[in-house]
Design an enzyme around this catalytic site. Structure first.
Site, mmCIF file in Angstrom:
data_model
loop_
_atom_site.group_PDB
_atom_site.id
_atom_site.type_symbol
_atom_site.label_atom_id
_atom_site.label_comp_id
_atom_site.label_asym_id
_atom_site.label_seq_id
_atom_site.Cartn_x
_atom_site.Cartn_y
_atom_site.Cartn_z
ATOM 1 N N ASP A 61 0.854 -1.190 0.000
ATOM 2 C CA ASP A 61 0.000 0.000 0.000
ATOM 3 C C ASP A 61 0.890 1.240 0.000
ATOM 4 O O ASP A 61 1.812 1.356 0.808
ATOM 5 C CB ASP A 61 -0.912 -0.004 1.232
ATOM 6 C CG ASP A 61 -2.037 1.016 1.095
ATOM 7 O OD1 ASP A 61 -2.228 1.543 -0.014
ATOM 8 O OD2 ASP A 61 -2.716 1.276 2.100
ATOM 9 N N GLU A 62 0.587 2.144 -0.910
ATOM 10 C CA GLU A 62 1.338 3.388 -1.112
ATOM 11 C C GLU A 62 2.784 3.108 -1.529
ATOM 12 O O GLU A 62 3.742 3.501 -0.854
ATOM 13 C CB GLU A 62 1.286 4.271 0.143
ATOM 14 C CG GLU A 62 1.516 5.730 -0.184
ATOM 15 C CD GLU A 62 0.702 6.209 -1.388
ATOM 16 O OE1 GLU A 62 1.293 6.365 -2.476
ATOM 17 O OE2 GLU A 62 -0.513 6.400 -1.251
ATOM 18 N N PHE A 63 2.913 2.417 -2.654
ATOM 19 C CA PHE A 63 4.256 2.099 -3.154
ATOM 20 C C PHE A 63 4.963 3.342 -3.668
ATOM 21 O O PHE A 63 6.168 3.313 -3.920
ATOM 22 C CB PHE A 63 4.179 1.027 -4.245
ATOM 23 C CG PHE A 63 3.771 1.531 -5.601
ATOM 24 C CD1 PHE A 63 4.723 1.904 -6.524
ATOM 25 C CD2 PHE A 63 2.441 1.619 -5.954
ATOM 26 C CE1 PHE A 63 4.362 2.361 -7.785
ATOM 27 C CE2 PHE A 63 2.068 2.068 -7.201
ATOM 28 C CZ PHE A 63 3.030 2.445 -8.123
ATOM 29 N N THR A 71 -1.421 2.814 -4.932
ATOM 30 C CA THR A 71 -1.041 4.174 -4.545
ATOM 31 C C THR A 71 -2.206 5.116 -4.813
ATOM 32 O O THR A 71 -3.023 4.881 -5.705
ATOM 33 C CB THR A 71 0.203 4.659 -5.322
ATOM 34 O OG1 THR A 71 0.537 5.984 -4.886
ATOM 35 C CG2 THR A 71 -0.043 4.685 -6.819
#
Length: 275
Positions: free
Chosen positions: A86-88, A120
């Protein structure tokens, strides 16, 4: 079941997004706020997992996981391992070398049952040429601008999704045209005209008081927060796995070493543990 599918969560937002899913029996780890040392430890562990799978398939003369699963008699269980980041975008900005290594592991491990899912909220500029070369499918939920939609699925369609359709998305496989689909959502239900039957049924199930009192919703039929709803689903899935006798899955990422090594006890003066 966990002997067919394992999930490793990597959350760079402190775990707030994926933590409710850590209660799933399929979860083999939740890594949050990784510093450089922990990123390295994770990558080394995943490299070791790739080698372990290669050795196991070679020992059974299986070309890939599909061939391994078709063996008669079957070999030891070898579940698919899905790495979910999550949120690369934070990896792109702060640890590009680590992201490149993850992409390499995913490319090598695809035939071994190792898969990578990256999400993202700020896609523009985060999807590099290397990522595009290794990614087989892209999903875009509603985005704010046509540029963001173009960046993900090479189409403006995702920017036109109305705000009254949470969970509506487009899927692109390779160079194929975008396919519109509806994901399930555990957010609060919308007014009647915008409510999908699937979403309504899921929410009604979650807020319906249960006989044992564990799965009931808030008073007055108020739907629970999404994180609580996800946690309840994770609890129900894990209970089903436990009832089915599913063994705990193997954890591929080594735990960090302790910050402090206990001093030897009085009767054990001659031995000191070193890490």
């Amino acid at each position: 079941p966990p002997d067919r599918l394992n999930l490793l969560f990597i959350d760079f937002k402190g775990g707030s997004g994926l933590r409710p899913l850590a209660g799933l029996a399929h979860c083999v780890g939740l890594l949050t706020d990784l510093d450089l040392g922990e990123v390295t430890r994770t990558l080394v562990s995943l490299e070791a997992e790739v080698r372990r799978r290669e050795v196991l398939l070679a020992a059974h003369r299986a070309a890939d996981l599909t061939a391994y699963e078709a063996l008669e008699p079957p070999g030891p269980p070898l579940p698919h391992l899905v790495l979910i980041i999550d949120e690369f975008r934070m990896l792109v900005d702060e640890a590009p070398d680590a992201l490149a290594e993850l992409m390499r592991i995913a490319a090598i491990g695809r035939s071994l049952g190792i898969h990578l899912v990256m999400a993202t909220q700020r896609p523009q500029g985060a999807v590099s040429a290397d990522i595009r070369a290794n990614v087989t499918s892209c999903i875009a939920l509603r985005v704010q601008s046509e540029l963001e939609s173009l960046d993900i699925i090479n189409s403006r369609l995702a920017a036109a999704i109305p705000v009254t359709r949470p969970g509506r998305a487009y899927l692109v496989r390779g160079n194929e045209v975008p396919e519109e689909f509806q994901t399930a959502t555990l957010s609060s239900p919308l007014p009647e005209p915008a409510r999908s039957p699937t979403v309504t049924e899921a929410m009604e199930l979650l807020i319906r008081p249960a006989a044992d009192g564990r799965m009931g919703g808030a008073g007055g039929g108020t739907p629970p927060p999404a994180s609580l709803a996800v946690a309840r689903l994770a609890e129900a899935v894990s209970a089903a796995c436990a009832a089915a006798g599913s063994p705990a899955p193997r954890r591929p990422v080594a735990a960090p070493l302790p910050r402090h090594v206990p001093f030897p006890a009085d009767g054990d003066r001659g031995r000191v543990r070193v890490g």
